[in-house]
Design an enzyme around this catalytic site. Sequence first.
Site, PDB file in Angstrom:
ATOM      1  N   TRP A 189      -1.860 -81.390 123.546  1.00 11.59           N
ATOM      2  CA  TRP A 189      -2.196 -82.627 124.266  1.00 11.59           C
ATOM      3  C   TRP A 189      -3.467 -82.491 125.083  1.00 11.59           C
ATOM      4  CZ3 TRP A 189      -0.634 -86.817 122.324  1.00 11.59           C
ATOM      5  CH2 TRP A 189       0.606 -86.905 121.695  1.00 11.59           C
ATOM      6  N   LYS A 201       9.180 -90.558 127.333  1.00  7.82           N
ATOM      7  CA  LYS A 201       9.843 -89.253 127.407  1.00  7.82           C
ATOM      8  C   LYS A 201      10.916 -89.282 128.499  1.00  7.82           C
ATOM      9  CE  LYS A 201       6.458 -88.283 124.578  1.00  7.82           C
ATOM     10  NZ  LYS A 201       5.179 -87.739 124.939  1.00  7.82           N
ATOM     11  N   ASP A 246      -1.985 -85.039 133.061  1.00  8.19           N
ATOM     12  CA  ASP A 246      -1.178 -85.775 132.077  1.00  8.19           C
ATOM     13  C   ASP A 246       0.249 -85.251 132.243  1.00  8.19           C
ATOM     14  OD1 ASP A 246       0.221 -86.691 129.888  1.00  8.19           O
ATOM     15  OD2 ASP A 246      -1.200 -85.948 128.383  1.00  8.19           O
TER      16      ASP A 246
HETATM   17  C1  LIG Z   1       3.803 -88.053 124.211  1.00  7.98           C
HETATM   18  C2  LIG Z   1       2.615 -87.559 124.943  1.00  7.98           C
HETATM   19  C3  LIG Z   1       1.379 -88.241 124.894  1.00  7.98           C
HETATM   20  C4  LIG Z   1       1.107 -89.383 123.964  1.00  7.98           C
HETATM   21  O1  LIG Z   1       1.639 -90.541 124.311  1.00  7.98           O
HETATM   22  P1  LIG Z   1       1.443 -91.851 123.406  1.00  7.98           P
HETATM   23  O2  LIG Z   1       2.256 -92.810 124.183  1.00  7.98           O
HETATM   24  O3  LIG Z   1       1.984 -91.569 122.046  1.00  7.98           O
HETATM   25  O4  LIG Z   1       0.014 -92.179 123.387  1.00  7.98           O
HETATM   26  C5  LIG Z   1       0.332 -87.749 125.663  1.00  7.98           C
HETATM   27  N1  LIG Z   1       0.484 -86.640 126.405  1.00  7.98           N
HETATM   28  C6  LIG Z   1       1.635 -85.956 126.449  1.00  7.98           C
HETATM   29  C7  LIG Z   1       1.737 -84.722 127.281  1.00  7.98           C
HETATM   30  C8  LIG Z   1       2.735 -86.390 125.713  1.00  7.98           C
HETATM   31  O5  LIG Z   1       3.892 -85.707 125.756  1.00  7.98           O
END
Ligand SMILES: *Cc1c(COP(=O)(O)O)cnc(C)c1O
Length: 363
Positions: A101, A199, A175
């Site tokens: 990521w 999540k 993030d």
């Molecule tokens: C799932 C995830 C994303 C991506 O999210 P989307 O909603 O699919 O764009 C970005 N960063 C992390 C750490 C993730 O777990």
Amino acid sequence: MTRPYNFSAGPAAMPEAVLTQAAAEMLDWHGSGMGVMEMSHRGKEFGQIYAEAEADLRELLAVPSNFKLLFMQGGGLAENAIVPLNLSCGEVADFVITGSWSQKSADEAKRYCNSHEAANTQAGGFTTLPDPAGWQLSTQPAYVHICSNETINGVEYHELPDLKALGCDAPLVIDFSSHVASRPVDWSRVGLAFGGAQKNLGPAGLTLVVVRDDLLDRALPICPSAFSYKTVADNQSMFNTPPTYSMYIAGLVFKWLKRQGGIAAVEACNIAKATLLYDAIDTSALYVNRVAKTCRSRMNVPFYLLDERLNDAFLAGARARGLLQLKGHKSVGGMRASIYNAMPLAGVQALITYLRDFEAQNG
Ligand SMILES: *Cc1c(COP(=O)(O)O)cnc(C)c1O
């Protein structure tokens, strides 16, 4: 009927109590005669849903008053563009690459600014975190980006870096998509945090941004209005129609988290779940997790069967026991158990029992 345990990395299992309540309120929210997805986002009913969600989340995460809470859309990947559009001023931003990521974030930012790699743990297979003291930061980066929990690689920062202690004034961007609300956040070290909801917070379609006031007003002129943090903040996240139903469900999750005792209680449960699962993996002769113990994720536990020919049988046996979505991400293979807030301790215990039984039969 008991539901299976769902170990999906995202969209992920929801607290069952939230699903039950949403079902009961589907046709008529609180006597309004409307379901939530049928309401105007500017009406008084949704106004109440929004205000409670905002206040509950601010309280849960102990967000200081000089930070704005924004409910946006586009997910984590859109934020990979929206952050540099808002914060980079077209100059240099630094990225610490610790997995899939953070790599994606660094790549996307190149479209809007100069993306500098301050550290990269790929050579070690993304199984460690680099010591901040060794980061090669730029002289004056517009911001420093980390992914505080790498969902695919299973690596988590258990302490956020203190950029000031490194002699760097830049804001830290995190993030926190896959561990938001699983533990407290040290906001004194953060300038901006973003996360997709799917999540740990609610349905896909909602993206949470927590941004310090002084960072609101530096967007590039090409930044779309709907993605300008200042515009979104000035309009209480209603510059355009926000993802209303997802916000409502997230609001129910926030109330559920409060009923669990808040983030401290949820964190204690997450520590207990992760400890049990890693211990079971570490003490087995069939399963292995390769992440350094100091930075193992409490939320995403990737593991491998030492005999990979058993993978399909392992997954089929798990499904038969009501243990769903254990297959690892395609980029790394193996297995992954995502054990977010909504996964009860009993679900982790059921998984451990299965791990042992399967090993006894196949070890
Ligand atoms: C799932 C995830 C994303 C991506 O999210 P989307 O909603 O699919 O764009 C970005 N960063 C992390 C750490 C993730 O777990």
